[in-house]
Design an enzyme around this catalytic site. Structure first.
Site, PDB file in Angstrom:
ATOM      1  N   GLU A   1      -2.053   8.957  -0.615  1.00 10.01           N
ATOM      2  CA  GLU A   1      -2.287   8.221  -1.853  1.00 10.01           C
ATOM      3  C   GLU A   1      -1.543   8.862  -3.015  1.00 10.01           C
ATOM      4  O   GLU A   1      -1.489  10.082  -3.146  1.00 10.01           O
ATOM      5  CB  GLU A   1      -3.791   8.204  -2.115  1.00 10.01           C
ATOM      6  CG  GLU A   1      -4.236   7.410  -3.310  1.00 10.01           C
ATOM      7  CD  GLU A   1      -5.746   7.435  -3.468  1.00 10.01           C
ATOM      8  OE1 GLU A   1      -6.218   7.197  -4.591  1.00 10.01           O
ATOM      9  OE2 GLU A   1      -6.449   7.710  -2.466  1.00 10.01           O
TER      10      GLU A   1
ATOM     11  N   GLU B   1       0.819  -1.217   0.000  1.00  9.04           N
ATOM     12  CA  GLU B   1       0.000   0.000   0.000  1.00  9.04           C
ATOM     13  C   GLU B   1       0.850   1.263   0.000  1.00  9.04           C
ATOM     14  O   GLU B   1       0.469   2.276  -0.600  1.00  9.04           O
ATOM     15  CB  GLU B   1      -0.927   0.005   1.220  1.00  9.04           C
ATOM     16  CG  GLU B   1      -1.971  -1.099   1.249  1.00  9.04           C
ATOM     17  CD  GLU B   1      -3.107  -0.849   0.284  1.00  9.04           C
ATOM     18  OE1 GLU B   1      -3.597   0.279   0.207  1.00  9.04           O
ATOM     19  OE2 GLU B   1      -3.508  -1.819  -0.402  1.00  9.04           O
TER      20      GLU B   1
END
Length: 271
Positions: free
Chosen positions: A143, A134
């Site tokens: 992100e 991730e």
């Protein structure tokens, strides 16, 4: 028939008793000793009450039954070995540290402590495999790319703040308004109005990753369903041919970490 005041009082009192809800159905979850309190505050039996989201009573969630030394498994060499594979200018290098992780796990006494010691090692390997994937080896706090605001307006119980974005943040890239709201409720911060804390407070950040793991993946993993089940829980859109490359990457990290811990990875590696 002549209705006396006494008769009226008796009748209305009797009806009131009949109309009172049963104590075991109370949303306050003051259940009878043999009943479980569900996630939504009701009492009962079976998986819906005593399973994954059980909040009290005789829950069937596997209890900690070993003395696994989580800090002894997640050594400084192991943790820094992940970080070392990221670029030198990664923001996560100063944000994600083993010390922060060890502070965060104090809030999750069940993490990595179910089943045998080998089971504990497999769970820890699985958690860090997903974290590695991730965050790109603990590099990224936010992100990558052009993150979407991730506001699901159908989840009306979690109203989005129009000035905030619910894009991926933290070790498990927590996303969407409903996840921020639930994580904040569990951990003690305002997830809807202050989602940025996941990218600014490293302890809170790691706690959200552990919360997500324990809430979404721990149950399946502790029940022996394998690493593949955890992929489905963390990012199910990758499964069933959705993103086989990402699945393979997660599996590679997992098997590598299992090897470092000296434990077999088990079956059902893919979702």
């Amino acid at each position: 028939m002549k209705i006396t005041i006494l008769t009226l009082l008796f009748t209305t009192g009797f009806l009131a008793i009949l109309l009172l809800p049963e104590p075991v159905l109370s949303q306050k979850c003051k259940c009878a000793p043999n009943l479980c309190c569900s996630k939504y505050g009701y009492c009962g039996k079976g998986d819906a009450y005593c399973g994954k989201d059980c909040r009290g009573g005789p829950c069937s969630l596997p209890a900690p039954n070993n003395n696994a030394n989580v800090p002894g498994i997640v050594t400084l060499a192991f943790f820094n070995g992940i970080v070392a594979k990221s670029a030198g200018n990664c923001p996560g290098r100063r944000f994600y540290t083993r010390d922060v992780f060890l502070r965060a796990i104090n809030a999750f006494p069940h993490f990595g402590r179910s089943g045998s010691i080998d089971d504990s090692k497999r769970e820890i390997a699985a958690f860090f495999a997903h974290v590695t994937h991730e965050t790109g080896y603990l590099c990224y706090i936010n992100e990558r790319g052009r993150p979407s605001r991730n506001c699901d307006r159908t989840q009306t119980q979690y109203p989005c703040n129009p000035k905030k974005s619910y894009h991926g943040r933290g070790p498990m890239q927590l996303s969407w308004n409903y996840n921020y709201a639930e994580a904040g409720k569990s951990l003690g911060f305002d997830g809807l109005n202050n989602p940025d804390i996941v990218a600014t407070n490293p302890v809170v950040s790691f706690k959200t990753a552990l919360w997500f793991w324990m809430d979404k993946a721990h149950w399946d993993f502790a029940s022996g369903k394998g690493f593949g089940a955890s992929i489905r829980a963390i990012n199910g859109v990758e499964c069933g041919g959705g993103n086989p490359g990402a699945v393979s990457a997660r599996v590679t990290h997992y098997t590598d970490y299992c090897k470092q811990f000296g434990v077999a990875p088990g079956n059902n590696l893919r979702c």
